[in-house]
Design a protein around this motif. Structure first.
Motif, PDB file in Angstrom:
ATOM      1  N   ASP A  12       0.869  -1.181   0.000  1.00  0.00           N
ATOM      2  CA  ASP A  12       0.000   0.000   0.000  1.00  0.00           C
ATOM      3  C   ASP A  12       0.905   1.229   0.000  1.00  0.00           C
ATOM      4  O   ASP A  12       1.669   1.447   0.952  1.00  0.00           O
ATOM      5  N   GLU A  14       1.649   4.976   0.238  1.00  0.00           N
ATOM      6  CA  GLU A  14       1.121   6.196   0.838  1.00  0.00           C
ATOM      7  C   GLU A  14       2.259   6.838   1.614  1.00  0.00           C
ATOM      8  O   GLU A  14       3.295   6.209   1.846  1.00  0.00           O
ATOM      9  N   HIS A  80      -5.678   2.639  -4.048  1.00  0.00           N
ATOM     10  CA  HIS A  80      -5.800   2.600  -2.585  1.00  0.00           C
ATOM     11  C   HIS A  80      -6.636   3.806  -2.137  1.00  0.00           C
ATOM     12  O   HIS A  80      -6.352   4.449  -1.142  1.00  0.00           O
ATOM     13  N   HIS A  84      -7.082   8.516   0.791  1.00  0.00           N
ATOM     14  CA  HIS A  84      -6.752   7.629   1.899  1.00  0.00           C
ATOM     15  C   HIS A  84      -7.725   7.759   3.075  1.00  0.00           C
ATOM     16  O   HIS A  84      -7.427   7.344   4.187  1.00  0.00           O
ATOM     17  N   PRO A 120      -8.383   1.844   2.261  1.00  0.00           N
ATOM     18  CA  PRO A 120      -7.620   2.291   3.430  1.00  0.00           C
ATOM     19  C   PRO A 120      -8.215   1.658   4.696  1.00  0.00           C
ATOM     20  O   PRO A 120      -9.445   1.567   4.826  1.00  0.00           O
ATOM     21  N   HIS A 232       3.699  -1.839   3.669  1.00  0.00           N
ATOM     22  CA  HIS A 232       3.831  -0.476   3.156  1.00  0.00           C
ATOM     23  C   HIS A 232       5.305  -0.263   2.827  1.00  0.00           C
ATOM     24  O   HIS A 232       6.167  -0.645   3.633  1.00  0.00           O
TER      25      HIS A 232
HETATM   26 ZN   LIG Z   1      -3.185   2.729   3.594  1.00  0.00          ZN
END
Ligand SMILES: [Zn+2]
Length: 307
Positions: A12, A14, A80, A84, A120, A232
């Protein structure tokens, strides 16, 4: 390799401070997102593995070169969300707008429409079951947002642990009926000897030793099911811990966010050594209605009315 089941490896993408526990407290102009993604791409390249990167739309819009770089390395780019925000904070119309905006940002960066979605905070639950029809309407082919274990922040206690077709009328049961909906769900991996234990990655992979994660994957694979694992990119970059040092973050949030960050690359490499991994899209194809799988490699998407 322990067997021939292909598991799903996903990231993911971000900013490190996008996590729910941090987002009200921290901003970081340095962000570290490029360096974090590069660390992950280098590991995947070394193991010659393709993965899926679920990218926040705003980030794709801010850093199209980074997202293009992921796609150019042969990986799948999924959505995603755009901002978020978890689905708990959206209504159906706002979610549809998020899906479209993120898809456009990803298409602008890569030339390809995303066909997969990761919510998210894994926020596809009975409270937000309207998301399933919204995803279908937007032309997505699969979702990977159902965490089939109840945790304090998310999860659906009795949802299937294997991929299944999402029936919008009964989205968290696997009837085994081929006439179920079009959208394939790839639930996050849980290990359930007696009680279900989330092993899918992220915080759990950082805090747990590697063996329960491996046992969880092995037990799913032994039944012929793929395990869907997520991380992540920033979790592979200890620089974010230093970036957070002077931020007003409470001790528990600091623990959840950064514990084990120095050792995660070695844990991922141990998993890549033992198990076969591929993209979410490729695994989802194996569960889709044959009519839904594009044979020419293009996504059968209708986003923005273009298809
Ligand atoms: Zn996320």
């Amino acid at each position: 390799m322990s067997d021939e089941v292909t598991n799903v490896l996903s990231f993911d993408v971000e900013h490190w401070y996008s996590a729910t526990l941090l987002r009200e407290r921290v901003t970081d102009p340095a962000t570290h997102v490029e360096a974090s993604v590069e660390r992950v791409l280098a590991i995947l390249d070394r193991f010659d593995v393709r993965a899926t990167f679920f990218v926040v739309g705003e980030l794709a819009h801010e850093r199209p070169d980074l997202v293009a770089r992921i796609a150019d390395a042969g990986h799948e780019v999924g959505s995603h969300g755009h901002t978020h925000r978890p689905l708990f904070e959206l209504d159906r119309d706002e979610f549809a707008a998020e899906l479209e905006a993120s898809a456009v940002a990803i298409h602008d960066a890569t030339g390809t429409w995303p066909t997969g979605f990761r919510a998210p905070n894994f926020s596809v639950t009975p409270r937000t079951a309207w998301a399933i029809e919204a995803l279908e309407a937007a032309g997505y082919r699969y979702d990977s947002s159902v965490f089939p274990v109840k945790t304090p922040m998310y999860g659906v206690a009795d949802a299937p642990v294997r991929p299944y077709r999402l029936d919008p009328r009964a989205p968290f049961t696997d009837s085994g009926d081929e006439a179920d909906g079009r959208l394939v769900e790839l639930p996050l991996a849980v290990f359930h000897p007696r009680v279900r234990l989330p092993v899918a990655g992220g915080f759990y992979a950082r805090v747990l030793p590697t063996w329960p994660v491996k046992r969880g994957i092995r037990s799913l694979n032994a039944r012929g099911h793929p395990a869907t694992i997520y991380f992540h990119p920033w979790e592979f970059n200890p620089a974010v811990r230093s970036a957070a040092e002077h931020a007003p973050i409470p001790a528990h949030a600091r623990f959840v966010s950064f514990h084990g960050i120095e050792r995660l690359a070695a844990k991922l490499e141990a998993l890549l050594d033992e198990f076969a991994f591929g993209t979410a899209g490729a695994v989802a194809d194996g569960y889709a209605d044959p009519g839904e799988v594009a044979t020419d490699g293009t996504a059968p998407l209708r986003i923005g009315g273009e298809r």
